[in-house]
Design a protein around this motif. Structure first.
Motif, mmCIF file in Angstrom:
data_model
loop_
_atom_site.group_PDB
_atom_site.id
_atom_site.type_symbol
_atom_site.label_atom_id
_atom_site.label_comp_id
_atom_site.label_asym_id
_atom_site.label_seq_id
_atom_site.Cartn_x
_atom_site.Cartn_y
_atom_site.Cartn_z
ATOM 1 N N GLY A 77 0.821 -1.208 0.000
ATOM 2 C CA GLY A 77 0.000 0.000 0.000
ATOM 3 C C GLY A 77 0.848 1.248 0.000
ATOM 4 N N LEU A 78 0.203 2.399 0.012
ATOM 5 C CA LEU A 78 0.910 3.679 -0.093
ATOM 6 C C LEU A 78 1.555 4.092 1.219
ATOM 7 N N ASN A 79 1.074 3.537 2.338
ATOM 8 C CA ASN A 79 1.625 3.863 3.659
ATOM 9 C C ASN A 79 1.705 5.378 3.915
ATOM 10 N N LEU A 80 0.588 6.046 3.742
ATOM 11 C CA LEU A 80 0.585 7.492 3.917
ATOM 12 C C LEU A 80 0.735 7.892 5.387
ATOM 13 N N GLY A 81 0.331 7.017 6.278
ATOM 14 C CA GLY A 81 0.515 7.275 7.698
ATOM 15 C C GLY A 81 -0.308 8.416 8.261
ATOM 16 N N TRP A 82 -1.497 8.638 7.711
ATOM 17 C CA TRP A 82 -2.343 9.720 8.198
ATOM 18 C C TRP A 82 -2.997 9.338 9.517
ATOM 19 N N HIS A 83 -3.515 10.374 10.181
ATOM 20 C CA HIS A 83 -4.345 10.152 11.365
ATOM 21 C C HIS A 83 -5.548 9.289 10.960
ATOM 22 N N PRO A 84 -5.924 8.298 11.794
ATOM 23 C CA PRO A 84 -7.014 7.379 11.408
ATOM 24 C C PRO A 84 -8.298 8.086 10.972
ATOM 25 N N TRP A 85 -8.674 9.170 11.657
ATOM 26 C CA TRP A 85 -9.942 9.825 11.286
ATOM 27 C C TRP A 85 -9.807 10.593 9.974
ATOM 28 N N ALA A 86 -8.590 11.148 9.725
ATOM 29 C CA ALA A 86 -8.359 11.797 8.427
ATOM 30 C C ALA A 86 -8.450 10.750 7.331
ATOM 31 N N ALA A 87 -7.869 9.579 7.603
ATOM 32 C CA ALA A 87 -7.911 8.490 6.627
ATOM 33 C C ALA A 87 -9.352 8.060 6.377
ATOM 34 N N ALA A 88 -10.141 8.019 7.454
ATOM 35 C CA ALA A 88 -11.546 7.611 7.315
ATOM 36 C C ALA A 88 -12.309 8.623 6.461
ATOM 37 N N GLY A 89 -12.087 9.911 6.728
ATOM 38 C CA GLY A 89 -12.757 10.947 5.936
ATOM 39 C C GLY A 89 -12.361 10.864 4.481
ATOM 40 N N PHE A 90 -11.057 10.656 4.254
ATOM 41 C CA PHE A 90 -10.543 10.521 2.892
ATOM 42 C C PHE A 90 -11.210 9.329 2.188
ATOM 43 N N ALA A 91 -11.305 8.220 2.890
ATOM 44 C CA ALA A 91 -11.890 7.005 2.304
ATOM 45 C C ALA A 91 -13.340 7.258 1.888
ATOM 46 N N ILE A 92 -14.092 7.925 2.750
ATOM 47 C CA ILE A 92 -15.506 8.188 2.441
ATOM 48 C C ILE A 92 -15.625 9.147 1.263
ATOM 49 N N LEU A 93 -14.762 10.156 1.258
ATOM 50 C CA LEU A 93 -14.788 11.141 0.181
ATOM 51 C C LEU A 93 -14.523 10.481 -1.176
ATOM 52 N N VAL A 94 -13.450 9.683 -1.221
ATOM 53 C CA VAL A 94 -13.099 9.020 -2.484
ATOM 54 C C VAL A 94 -14.231 8.095 -2.922
ATOM 55 N N THR A 95 -14.763 7.321 -1.979
ATOM 56 C CA THR A 95 -15.831 6.372 -2.320
ATOM 57 C C THR A 95 -17.042 7.106 -2.891
ATOM 58 N N THR A 96 -17.422 8.215 -2.243
ATOM 59 C CA THR A 96 -18.596 8.958 -2.705
ATOM 60 C C THR A 96 -18.362 9.538 -4.096
ATOM 61 N N LEU A 97 -17.160 10.087 -4.318
ATOM 62 C CA LEU A 97 -16.854 10.664 -5.632
ATOM 63 C C LEU A 97 -16.856 9.587 -6.719
#
Ligand SMILES: Nc1ncnc2c1ncn2[C@@H]1O[C@H](COP(=O)(O)OP(=O)(O)OP(=O)(O)O)[C@@H](O)[C@H]1O
Ligand SMILES: [Mg+2]
Lengths: 322, 248
Positions: A77-97
């Protein structure tokens, strides 16, 4: 009706106090996650007349995105190492788009063509994650941690319960808003909706994006519950199982999604413990046959799935009582 | 006065079949026009072209000075145009109130509101009023799929009336109605705003001639005659093509 629903939610909230941790954290959490994902199929089918085979893909995209963003120093994986909640928000955003774009592409097809197109989405999605090694590869992403807040497994159960109740109530309420009524209008007669001034393709795409958003939430729960995600978990087999869960419960019943998930998880979990099952040749590899037979029986008995059967039984009772 | 609707030399071909073969039509504001003609004459196709449900093969459609030839139907409500369909196209899974509500919502651009506001409640009240206009007050909460045939036609009409259009296209509103219902329909049409431009396709001559100021007769994709109701009624040619097929 409302009272029964409140009692059920109350009972589920108290469940961890009375049931075994295995039942709560394994059976029920899984039921809630699968139910939430299947509810997005029901939402699109019931209000939009669209039967989507791409909902598990949305679950998967959210999981993969979370894994890529949250992990730090993992094997793949990309191993971005973000904060878990930032990662969660990112995941939802990408999925919705992604859901919006895929929904827009499919927005001019209906019926069997829509179904086929979403199946193609699922297949492409599977290959994307299986073949692009930067974001996953065939082995998937492992050792994914959930946010600290949801550390104890029982909290994941409560998160599943909360999101399920919110999605159920939200979808029901949406059905009576301008957006929801228009979606039902699009389902019944898109030509008339257009001549009343509605942008039919855009409406379909937005509904698909909304379903993607909710499926993305289920995807987060799923990846937190599993601690890993691989492409095999979004291949054709599991894709069909999610559809089957929606059908078991009744494709036009929102509560049926969770009911179907519960039955599926029960069969999967407890069939092996029944006495004599291996004597009659029911090994684990053949459980899908059992599930197939159950689906067949339910569909023959009631096209409305288990919900339809429950309604019938209730009617019978109502009539026999004085 | 400049016409509200102009149809210039419109042809429509479905494969090899020519449904319209060069139709020209100018409709003045406030005019009441009836279109009659035998089955397959192209009347509904002409409505479909004006309403934007199909684009003409050649020719042009201009509404209120704007070229709408290739504009899809969803832009018509903004131009003040509403139509009904020959075969009722109501939303069978929604109630009478919700059907009319959607007609209002589409007209006002409230397509994607995700909550129920005060404006929403007002629109439902308006929908109930419009239902009353077409004698459907008692069926407000009945699902459209369960309405009787005549009631579904009334609902169809309500959905066009609701948006308070300037131009209204009614495709055979009287078909399938009983004698009493036809009488009420004519009363309803006569009660509509004087300013309203009305195009009416109707097989029932009695209804057509009572409502219209001008009648055009179509056959085989063309306009074959136009005139006042009295002129058309008296024309032997019309009797031949129209009643010749209809009354045979
Ligand atoms: N979508 C379509 N595809 C193919 N042919 C069509 C289509 N719509 C209409 N037609 C044909 O075009 C011709 C004109 O049809 P249209 O519906 O306009 O007639 P009409 O005058 O409204 O007749 P009626 O009085 O029966 O309603 C008919 O021959 C019809 O079969
Ligand atoms: Mg017609």
């Amino acid at each position: 009706m409302k009272l029964a629903f409140a009692c059920l939610v109350f009972g589920l909230a108290l469940l961890p106090a009375v049931a075994t941790p295995f039942f709560v954290n394994f059976v029920m959490t899984q039921t809630l996650i699968l139910g939430l994902a299947a509810a997005t199929i029901v939402f699109l089918a019931k209000y939009g007349g669209m039967i989507s085979l791409a909902q598990l893909l949305m679950v998967g995209i959210a999981g993969f995105m979370y894994g890529n963003a949250a992990l730090d120093g993992g094997a793949r994986g990309l191993n971005l190492g973000w904060h878990p909640w930032a990662a969660a928000g990112f995941a939802i955003l990408v999925t919705t788009l992604v859901a919006f774009v895929l929904g827009a592409i499919a927005s001019r097809s209906t019926g069997i063509y829509f179904l086929m197109l979403t199946l193609v989405y699922g297949v492409i999605g599977y290959f994307v994650f299986a073949q692009i090694v930067e974001i996953s590869g065939p082995g998937g992403i492992t050792s994914i941690q959930r946010p600290e807040l949801l550390g104890p497994p029982v909290l994941l159960y409560y998160a599943g319960l909360l999101l399920s109740v919110a999605a159920y109530a939200g979808f029901r309420a949406l059905g009576r808003t301008a957006f929801g009524l228009a979606l039902q209008g699009v389902r019944d007669d898109p030509v008339r909706m257009a001549s009343l001034g509605f942008n039919v393709p855009l409406h379909r795409a937005l509904a698909f994006a909304l379903a993607g958003f909710v499926a993305g939430l289920a995807g987060l729960l799923n990846v937190w519950w599993n601690g890993q995600i691989d492409p095999a978990s979004i291949s054709i087999g599991p894709t069909l199982i999610l559809l089957i869960i929606a059908v078991i419960g009744g494709i036009s019943s929102l509560k049926g999604a969770w009911l179907g998930a519960f039955v599926y998880v029960l069969v999967l979990t407890y069939l092996r413990d029944l006495p004599l099952v291996d004597r009659i040749g029911l090994t684990e590899a053949r459980f899908n046959t059992v599930i197939g037979v159950i689906v067949l029986m339910i569909m023959v008995l009631s096209p409305e799935g288990l919900t339809g059967i429950v309604h019938k039984i209730r009617k019978q009772f109502g009539e026999t009582r004085p | 006065m400049t016409p509200v609707v102009q149809v210039h030399d419109v042809t429509v071909a479905f494969g090899g079949l020519h449904a319209l073969r060069g139709v020209d039509l100018d409709i003045a504001p406030g005019e009441r026009l009836a279109i009659i003609g035998p089955n397959g004459a192209g009347k509904t196709t002409l409505f479909n072209v004006i309403a934007g449900d199909i684009a003409p093969t050649t020719g042009a459609v201009v509404i209120k000075g704007r070229d709408c030839t290739h504009r899809p139907s969803r832009h018509r409500p903004r131009l003040g145009l509403a139509r009904t369909y020959q075969k009722a196209r109501t939303f069978s899974g929604l109630t009478v109130c919700e059907n009319i509500y959607l007609a209002l919502a589409g007209h006002r651009g409230r397509h994607r509101t995700l909550w129920r506001s005060a404006a929403d409640r007002r629109m439902r009240q308006e929908a109930a009023q419009v239902a009353g206009q077409v004698w459907l007050s008692g069926q407000l909460d009945v699902v459209a799929g369960e309405l009787a045939h005549g009631q579904r036609r009334q609902l169809e009409l309500a959905m066009a009336v609701a948006a308070q259009p300037d131009v209204m296209l009614l495709d055979e509103p009287a078909s399938g109605l009983s004698r009493g219902e036809r009488e009420r329909l004519v009363e309803l049409i006569e009660s509509l705003d004087e300013q309203l431009t009305l195009l009416l396709i109707e097989h029932d001559m009695e209804v057509a001639f009572r409502v219209a100021q001008r009648v055009i007769v179509m056959a085989d994709g063309r306009q074959v005659m136009a005139g006042s109701p009295d002129q058309v009624r008296a024309d032997p040619h019309v009797h031949q093509i129209y009643l010749g097929t209809e009354g045979a």
